[in-house]
Design an enzyme around this catalytic site. Structure first.
Site, PDB file in Angstrom:
ATOM      1  N   ASN A 101      23.597 -14.020 -30.716  1.00 15.13           N
ATOM      2  CA  ASN A 101      23.468 -15.367 -30.151  1.00 15.13           C
ATOM      3  C   ASN A 101      24.653 -16.257 -30.510  1.00 15.13           C
ATOM      4  O   ASN A 101      25.100 -16.292 -31.657  1.00 15.13           O
ATOM      5  CB  ASN A 101      22.176 -16.020 -30.652  1.00 15.13           C
ATOM      6  CG  ASN A 101      20.940 -15.382 -30.048  1.00 15.13           C
ATOM      7  OD1 ASN A 101      20.969 -14.884 -28.934  1.00 15.13           O
ATOM      8  ND2 ASN A 101      19.841 -15.399 -30.797  1.00 15.13           N
ATOM      9  N   HIS A 102      25.137 -16.983 -29.537  1.00 18.17           N
ATOM     10  CA  HIS A 102      26.157 -18.010 -29.742  1.00 18.17           C
ATOM     11  C   HIS A 102      25.513 -19.384 -29.557  1.00 18.17           C
ATOM     12  O   HIS A 102      24.487 -19.514 -28.883  1.00 18.17           O
ATOM     13  CB  HIS A 102      27.290 -17.868 -28.723  1.00 18.17           C
ATOM     14  CG  HIS A 102      28.178 -16.685 -28.958  1.00 18.17           C
ATOM     15  ND1 HIS A 102      29.535 -16.718 -28.732  1.00 18.17           N
ATOM     16  CD2 HIS A 102      27.905 -15.429 -29.388  1.00 18.17           C
ATOM     17  CE1 HIS A 102      30.057 -15.539 -29.002  1.00 18.17           C
ATOM     18  NE2 HIS A 102      29.081 -14.737 -29.409  1.00 18.17           N
ATOM     19  N   GLU A 103      26.133 -20.374 -30.129  1.00 14.97           N
ATOM     20  CA  GLU A 103      25.679 -21.742 -29.869  1.00 14.97           C
ATOM     21  C   GLU A 103      25.909 -22.088 -28.387  1.00 14.97           C
ATOM     22  O   GLU A 103      26.930 -21.706 -27.812  1.00 14.97           O
ATOM     23  CB  GLU A 103      26.467 -22.737 -30.711  1.00 14.97           C
ATOM     24  CG  GLU A 103      26.163 -22.702 -32.192  1.00 14.97           C
ATOM     25  CD  GLU A 103      26.917 -23.800 -32.912  1.00 14.97           C
ATOM     26  OE1 GLU A 103      26.314 -24.865 -33.142  1.00 14.97           O
ATOM     27  OE2 GLU A 103      28.098 -23.597 -33.223  1.00 14.97           O
TER      28      GLU A 103
END
Length: 221
Positions: free
Chosen positions: A83-85
């Site tokens: 997951n990325h921001e």
């Protein structure tokens, strides 16, 4: 009397080295697998953990798989480390490159800053078809079927059949009332002796017969 294969063996099918009882090859402490769940791979069944992607100890998420699941070749589990921001202007992971960029994480809690969707949990008696992908934090219910090359982004109810990209419910395998009864029966939690004695019922649509077998087993305890 024989009561099925030994759940502690690696290769339960004689003269076939492409199918493994998954529990017996797991090395990561954050992957848990129940008895008799198997993984079948055309090339390297011992490399299952290579298909559990972005799974980092510091994040702490788990992959939990129940009993009697069938996992086909190419199935992949994407974990929370992928997951990325998405709230900031840029989704780029600056901090992992250090050299001063790590300062964007100063004073923040990792779990608050980066998306985290919890453990990925697969119930018992689940069939996951060829090349399917399971996204982070997804919960798949008991008795569900995941179609070939499905991309599962949301939770899957018990005894549902899903397919597509993104995966959607195609149908339920049984009526809601029968699903409730099957979850109470939970044959996968029976003793292996009782499972063996009632294979003809487990491999049938006779839910009443299964209920009776369950009650008989309870009486014998």
């Amino acid at each position: 009397m024989l009561n099925g294969p030994d759940p502690a063996v690696m290769f339960p099918v004689e003269h076939h080295q492409k199918l493994v009882f998954l529990k017996n090859i797991i090395t990561r402490k954050n992957i848990e697998v129940g008895d008799f769940t198997y993984y079948d791979d055309f090339v390297d069944p011992l490399g299952f953990e290579n298909n559990v992607l972005y799974h980092f100890d510091f994040i702490g998420d788990k992959l939990i798989v129940g009993k009697f699941c069938a996992i086909a070749c190419g199935v992949k589990f994407i974990m929370n480390g992928a997951n990325h921001e998405i709230k900031p202007v840029s989704t780029y992971p600056f901090a992992i490159f250090g050299n001063g960029w790590e300062r964007i994480n100063d004073g923040v809690i990792h779990g608050d800053k980066y998306p985290y969707k919890g453990d990925t949990i697969i119930g018992s008696d689940v069939w996951i078809g060829y090349d399917a992908t399971i996204m982070p934090g997804v919960k798949i219910g008991n008795g569900a079927i995941i179609g070939t090359r499905a991309l599962v982004t949301k939770d899957v109810p018990d005894y549902a059949v899903v397919g597509g990209n993104p995966a959607k419910i195609i149908r339920k395998r049984f009526s809601d009332s029968d699903i409730e009864r099957l979850l109470k029966i939970a044959w996968w939690d029976w003793s292996v002796e009782n499972i063996t004695a009632n294979l003809h019922l487990i491999n049938s649509i006779d839910i009443v017969g299964l209920e009776n077998a369950r009650f008989l087993a309870d009486d014998l305890l």
